[in-house]
Structure formats: structure tokens, C-alpha cells
Scaffold this motif. Structure first.
Motif, short mmCIF file in Angstrom:
data_model
loop_
_atom_site.label_atom_id
_atom_site.label_comp_id
_atom_site.label_asym_id
_atom_site.label_seq_id
_atom_site.Cartn_x
_atom_site.Cartn_y
_atom_site.Cartn_z
N PRO A 54 0.75 -1.08 -0.05
CA PRO A 54 -0.08 -0.09 -0.06
C PRO A 54 0.84 1.16 0.02
O PRO A 54 2.13 1.24 0.40
N SER A 55 0.26 2.53 -0.44
CA SER A 55 1.21 3.45 -0.70
C SER A 55 1.43 4.15 0.63
O SER A 55 0.43 4.45 1.63
N LEU A 65 -6.54 -0.38 1.55
CA LEU A 65 -5.87 0.58 1.41
C LEU A 65 -5.56 0.98 -0.14
O LEU A 65 -5.66 0.23 -1.02
N ASN A 66 -5.25 2.41 -0.25
CA ASN A 66 -4.65 2.60 -1.53
C ASN A 66 -3.43 1.66 -1.84
O ASN A 66 -2.48 1.67 -1.27
N SER A 97 1.59 4.37 -5.18
CA SER A 97 1.36 5.30 -6.21
C SER A 97 2.10 4.87 -7.70
O SER A 97 1.62 5.37 -8.59
#
Lengths: 235, 235, 235, 235
Positions: A43-44, A70-71, A74
Motif C-alpha cells: 500500500p502507498s 488501502l490505496n 502510487s
């Protein structure tokens, strides 16, 4: 379902600070499952010391999140593009110090010694800057495209050239699994360090004769490889 | 029968990562038993953290395995050649960072200071590349030959020059036993680091006057040596 | 009353040796409380391993001691000036090795890569030497003035340029709180290291194209930032 | 009788590896007791990890052993000469990497920054090579003479210039006690590192203006020093 994949990806990400390949959150590792058509990725912005298996994000090869709250990193679209367009099994991106310095110079990493030749078959390319249009359009996707374009233009294959530098950015490496991708980052970092130190002694060192680099690569990775305990390609 | 020899070789190999002389599996140490005409050596590709005494391979001086279930280091024939053709008691090979960078430059390690002179008597030679024929014929055996050829051509003896660089490869060191061979690798690494840093200040540093390097070597290793606690040659 | 502020400042100071940013007592961190009009700062010359919360000194923005039995850092007036004349929430000063070497060169830290662009928006300025009059008059106060003068002359804002070098001295960084100011010191140290290593390969590296540095800064800190877990500006 | 002195010398020697100032046995610290006219010093060639208080050797200022079963450091006569001919309270000799590289260049360590100016008042001299006669006659004694000759020729005093380099050898530092002598070695090592890194950016960096170096030295060591907690000269 994705439990084992996420665990491997977790462990490979935790190996980044253990091997001094990252500061802060400056690195991410992913691994693909070709049968399930998904990959798991860090995750980022989550610090490694807080990272847990359930934080690992699972995406399909188009970059859609399949599992996770989560994101993703990137850089996720770069990883996805590499999985769609190459046969690599895992991808690792760091800002490791010496390899990043090399990337900042824009130079390819030429073969000055057998440490390099043992693991990377030929000069390690430094890919060009992205154009303003590429950055504006879709930065992370186009980063993947520039990596693939660079590797293709040199007619080299991904297994024997398990990494690349991006001019002004940093290294990406790959491998059959997440652990190997991280090992290749470690090797690339050490090779860049050795080359930079060599340049203090001699601005333009001689390239290693091809019969030696060929020998070293093949004794480890060729079909008659004899390094290690009969597991071809072991590092 | 080979138990003590294997234990010494095990411990010397484990000293490599402890002294930051290796990454991954990039180094191997062996020691000879002149009475039994065998030497013990690290197995190929086994990580140091998994290495056990029973993994150490025992070979005769022709390179035939006498005891052990694993493949010996891929550099085994180089070690064997050195035992057949010199009086050294142990051999250590690493890709330690600064010494390997020096080897990549192809330069001899000139004597710029007493740290060098205390342990290596004169410039540390960098041996030439192997030719294509030598690589094809028997790479590791011929590596040993080139080491011996280089040392002989300079009329220096192995005890006072306990190591060498191979152009485009890395250092080999030796000593009376495995522990000392590793210590010599550590010293060589540090001397190469000091010399590279010196070159940042001054591209061509002055060589240490011979009366000083002579004094330093002899006060540690000469017949009237007075360094240490009356054990001549102690480092 | 100042307990939480002092604890944050204590922890940020303890992070300096943990992150290899200081030797001996060569660094100090402070944080301001804008509501109470005070800042807390490390006492002068106290080793980090002996530092306790009650040692942290609380000063008003004119630099008068409000709480504490020890002398504040000798750089206290620089911190106070920055709090009076900028909107920063915390200040960190170290003599970290690579950033200090950069400061000794007098060069600005130009943007050679995205590691820099991710966190510092543009070249990191190196402020001029103080004049003999400025030193004599009030050295630490005038150090603050020169920092502010330099930042103003370049029309850059403190949030996007969270640090500066002082020619012949060392770096100062800042942030919204003490933890972030220390993180910015760590990033500055790493960026300076990467740039110095780059210069070994290429004396005058190309500057990163502006469309790439812009992209990297904005994806982390811009209004549409997408790095991290939806916390804008996370590092 | 010498118990406390030996304990201080033991601890200062143990600080050498803790501060990464030595490899192997490459360093020794001594401290003098002016009332008793003796100094205590590390024994020669004993590894730091085996060093015990009872191993520390006590000598009179002529270099005769007063207490102890081991040979003193081979550099003992240098220490003794310094105690007979200067007012220093302790002496430290190491082959710390960056300071030794500087010594190998033969250059004085010029003042490029306040890290230097805080602790060393002016350029740190690099003393000349000893002549063949000096080496033959009495190497270690004459090393002391050359140190004193160099300091005298520059009309600098030992308190404000607590160290020196020897061309082609390594640094010696001193201080009021063994702990301070080791601290000065650590500072010298770091200053040499910063200067070498500065030279990668700029071959001939500007010297720090004298009004700044003066200010920094005096705010720490001058009669109106205000660094630290009212203990003049605290480092």
C-alpha cells in the motif's frame, strides 16, 4: 485465497529496510499470480515497520483493486503494465542510494566486473526521461511503457536483464518472485556502488572483456550452469 | 578426521558477513591440511546463515571431493591450484566492495600509507584478465595460474604479499590459516578504501618513502619484530 | 502545561542519533506552540543518551526562558527568529555529514532526481556567509535573518521548501511539527548524498526536467495529491 | 595506585571500536598522571574485545614500564615524548579511515566549515615524513619529535589544536584526558570525511571566513564561551 501471495509480498517488502535499500517509505515490491491474473503490492505510504499482511493490496492486471482497504503504491500502474507486457513474476522499485545516483547521471551501468556479469547480462540500461505529454497523460502507466520500450529496443530479455534505471528517477528490478526481485535490487545497488568507486580511480574504466562476462553469466545462469547446488539460476 | 579443519573453515566463512566483506553468497574461504593433503572449502551458493560444519566440503589437492555431500565453491579449482603451487595455508575470495572496485580499475594498489605497509610488503598487484582461451579451457584453474604467474613475475613471496586483485573480478587473499586469510581480506578492503578516498583529495598521491614502508613491515613481521606480545607476525 | 510539547521535542531530538543525523551533540530540534506563543528546544551540549523531558527548555518567541533549568541550544535565537518571521511549526538543525559537506561547497542543491522533487520544490538554496558585522552584532539572530532573506529573495514558500543550507555551516530544516522537521533533515541528507555520488559519475549532471519535478512534488503535496492514504502531504 | 588511571585508559580504548575509529588493533589511547609522573597505555596487539584493566601498561615519562606484564603499544615512545614535551593530558592514535586517507594525501585539513572551527582552531597540520635517519635512529621517538616540531613551527598551542596528521601514516589527537582525546579523534574523522565529500563537489572549496571560524571556536572554547551548560570547553 490470496493469502500466500500477500505473505510473500509482505516479506519481500520487509526485506527492503533490512537490506538498507530504502529510507522512509521509498520502495515497493509486488508479485503476480499468473493463474489468478492478479498481483499483490505494498500500500502507498505505509511505513515498513507498521506493514501487516492484511494491508497488502491485490489488484487485477488492469490495476483494479480486487482485495484490500488501502490505496496501492502510487507506482501500481507501472507494475501492472509490466505484468501485462512482460513475463516477469515480480517487480521491485526502490530509491536505493547508489543506484539512484547512477540513475541521476543518466548513464547506463556498464560492465566493469564479474559481480555485474554474474547477475546482469550486459550493460544495465538507463531509460530516457518521460516527455511532458507522457507525464501529463498517465505518468505511472507511461513509466511502464518506457521501461518496456527501452528493453525491447535493445533486444534483451527480462530474465537475463533483471532491472533497469530510469533517468532522474531510480531503479526498477524484477524476477521470478518477489524475493528474487529484491535480491536483484540488492545486486544492482552493489554493482552501482562498485562502479562509482571505480570511477574515482579511473574516470573511464575498461569494460570487462566479453569472454569473461559471458563465462560468468553462463556459469551461474546458462544451461550448463555449475554454480550452487544444481539449482540453475540460483543467486 | 577432518572435523577440526572443517570447523575452522566454517568459522572463517562465517566471519565474512560479520566483517561486512560479503553480500549474499559472494565469498568463500578454504584451509589446507598439508599432512593429510586435503583442503576444506565452503560449498557453492549456500547462504552463510544456513552454513553448518557438515556442509563444508573436503577435497584433495587435485580437486577431487574426499568428503561432503554438496558441490564445493565454483572457485574450488583456483584454491586447489594455489595449494599445489604455493606454500599458503588458506585462501579467501570475496567481492568486498572497495577492493572489488579497485580490481575493476585494473590498477595495482600502491603504498600510500603505513596501514598498507604494516601488512602488505609493496604494491599489491592487480593480475591481468584471463584470455578467451584460458577462460574456455578451464576458467577456475587458469585463474589460479594467472595469480601464481603474477606473483612470480614480481619475485615476491606469498607470506609478505598475502593477497592479489584480479582485473575485472575481485580480491583473493591467503595466510597461514583460514582466520588469517580473512583478516588479510579485511585489511585489503580497508587499504583499498583509504586509497580511493585519498584519490579524491589528490589524483596521484605520493608513494610512501621506502624507508618508512620497510620499517612498518619489519616492525610487525621482520625477524626483530616488536609489535604485539612477542608473537612474530601477529596482526 | 508544556508537557506534550516537551515530549514531542524530546522524541524528535532522540530521532537524530537514531537516524544517523548527528555525532556527539551536533544537532537540535524545536517546536512552537502558536496558541501559547512559546517553543520548546533542546538544551545546549546535553548528550542525546542523557536527555530527559524535564531538560527540554521552553522559551517565548523573543527567546526568553519560560520554563527549564538548563541553557537552551546555543542556536536558540535562530529558531526564535524563524518562529517570529515565518509560519513554520518546528525547526531542526544538524551537522549531518553529506548535507554539511554540501553546505561547505557553497552550492545550491540542484534537482537531479525525483527523490529530491518528491519533497523539496526546486533547488535547495545555500545561504551566504554572514558578514563580520553580522557575526559580531548577534550571530545566531542574524543567522535566522540570512535564512529568511534567502528564502524571500527566491520567492519560495516555507512549506514547499522545507530546508536550507548555510554556506560553511550546515543544514536547517523545518516542518509542521518536530517529527516532520527531522524527516526533512533525513531527506535532505539523502538527497545531498545522492547528488554527491552522481557528481562522481558526471561532474555536471543534467537537471531533472521541470515537468517531472512538478509532477512528483504535486503527486505527493499538491491539491490532487494521490500518494499515501489520502492524507495530503504525507511523506 | 594506578587503578583509576588504568580504568580510564581501558574505557577510552574500548570507545575506539564503539565509535568505528579502528579495525583490528589499529589504535591506542594513553593518559598521563602529572602528579605521579606516569602514563597508562594500551598493550600492543591486544584485541579490544579481550582487553582488561590489568592488561593496561603503566610507564614513566621516559618510557620505562612501571607496572604491567604486557608490552606497551609499539607507539609508546611517541606518547612518552608528547608527555615530556607538551602539556597534553592524554594521547590517542588511530588509523580511522577518512583521517588516514587525508594523512595519505599529505594535505593539511583546511577549515571549510564550522564543524571544524567548533573544535580545531585553524588548519589541522599534516606533519612531514620522517627521514631515513630518523626512522633508523628511533622511529617512534622521532615521530613524537616531528609532531612537536610541526606544532611549534606554526606557533599554535595544543589545547586549541588537539590533533595532527602524519603524512603517509594517520592521525594523533590529544586532550585533557583519555575520553577527550578519543572525542577529538572522532571529530577529526568526521571533519576529514566532510572535507573529502566537499571536494567531490568542488575541488578547491573556499576557506571559511576567519570571522566565522573565530566566532565558532570562541563560543565553545573562549573565555566568554556560551555553548553547553556553563562548563567552558565542553564538547
Amino acid at each position: 485465497m490470496y493469502d500466500l501471495l500477500k505473505e510473500k509480498v509482505l516479506n519481500a517488502n520487509l526485506d527492503l529496510p533490512l537490506n538498507n535499500l530504502v529510507k522512509l517509505t521509498w520502495g515497493n515490491v509486488s508479485q503476480v499470480d499468473r493463474a489468478l491474473n492478479v498481483f499483490a503490492i505494498k500500500p502507498s505510504g505505509v511505513p515498513y515497520e507498521k506493514l501487516k499482511k492484511e494491508d497488502i493490496v491485490v489488484c487485477d492486471l488492469e490495476g483494479n483493486i480486487v482485495e484490500g482497504n488501502l490505496n496501492p503504491s502510487s507506482d501500481m500502474k507501472t507494475h501492472a503494465y509490466l505484468y501485462r507486457n512482460t513475463e516477469v513474476g515480480a517487480v521491485c522499485h526502490t530509491h536505493s542510494t547508489w543506484a539512484t545516483a547512477y540513475a541521476q547521471s543518466g548513464n547506463d551501468v556498464e560492465v566493469y566486473g564479474t559481480t555485474h556479469a554474474d547477475s546482469f547480462y550486459g550493460s544495465i540500461p538507463c531509460a530516457r526521461y518521460l516527455t511532458a505529454e507522457e507525464v501529463e497523460d498517465d505518468y505511472e502507466l507511461n513509466t511502464g511503457k518506457v521501461i518496456v520500450e527501452t528493453i525491447k529496443s535493445k533486444s534483451i530479455d527480462y530474465l537475463s536483464m533483471p532491472g533497469i534505471l530510469l533517468h532522474g528517477h531510480a531503479p526498477f528490478t524484477w524476477g521470478k518472485d518477489a524475493k528474487e526481485a529484491v535480491t536483484n535490487s540488492l545486486i544492482l545497488e552493489e554493482v552501482c556502488k562498485m562502479n562509482i568507486l571505480t570511477k574515482i580511480i579511473k574516470t573511464n574504466p575498461e569494460k570487462l572483456p566479453e569472454h569473461i562476462s559471458e563465462k560468468h553469466y553462463q556459469r551461474k545462469h546458462g544451461k550448463n550452469a555449475y554454480y550452487g547446488q544444481n539449482k540453475k539460476g540460483e543467486i
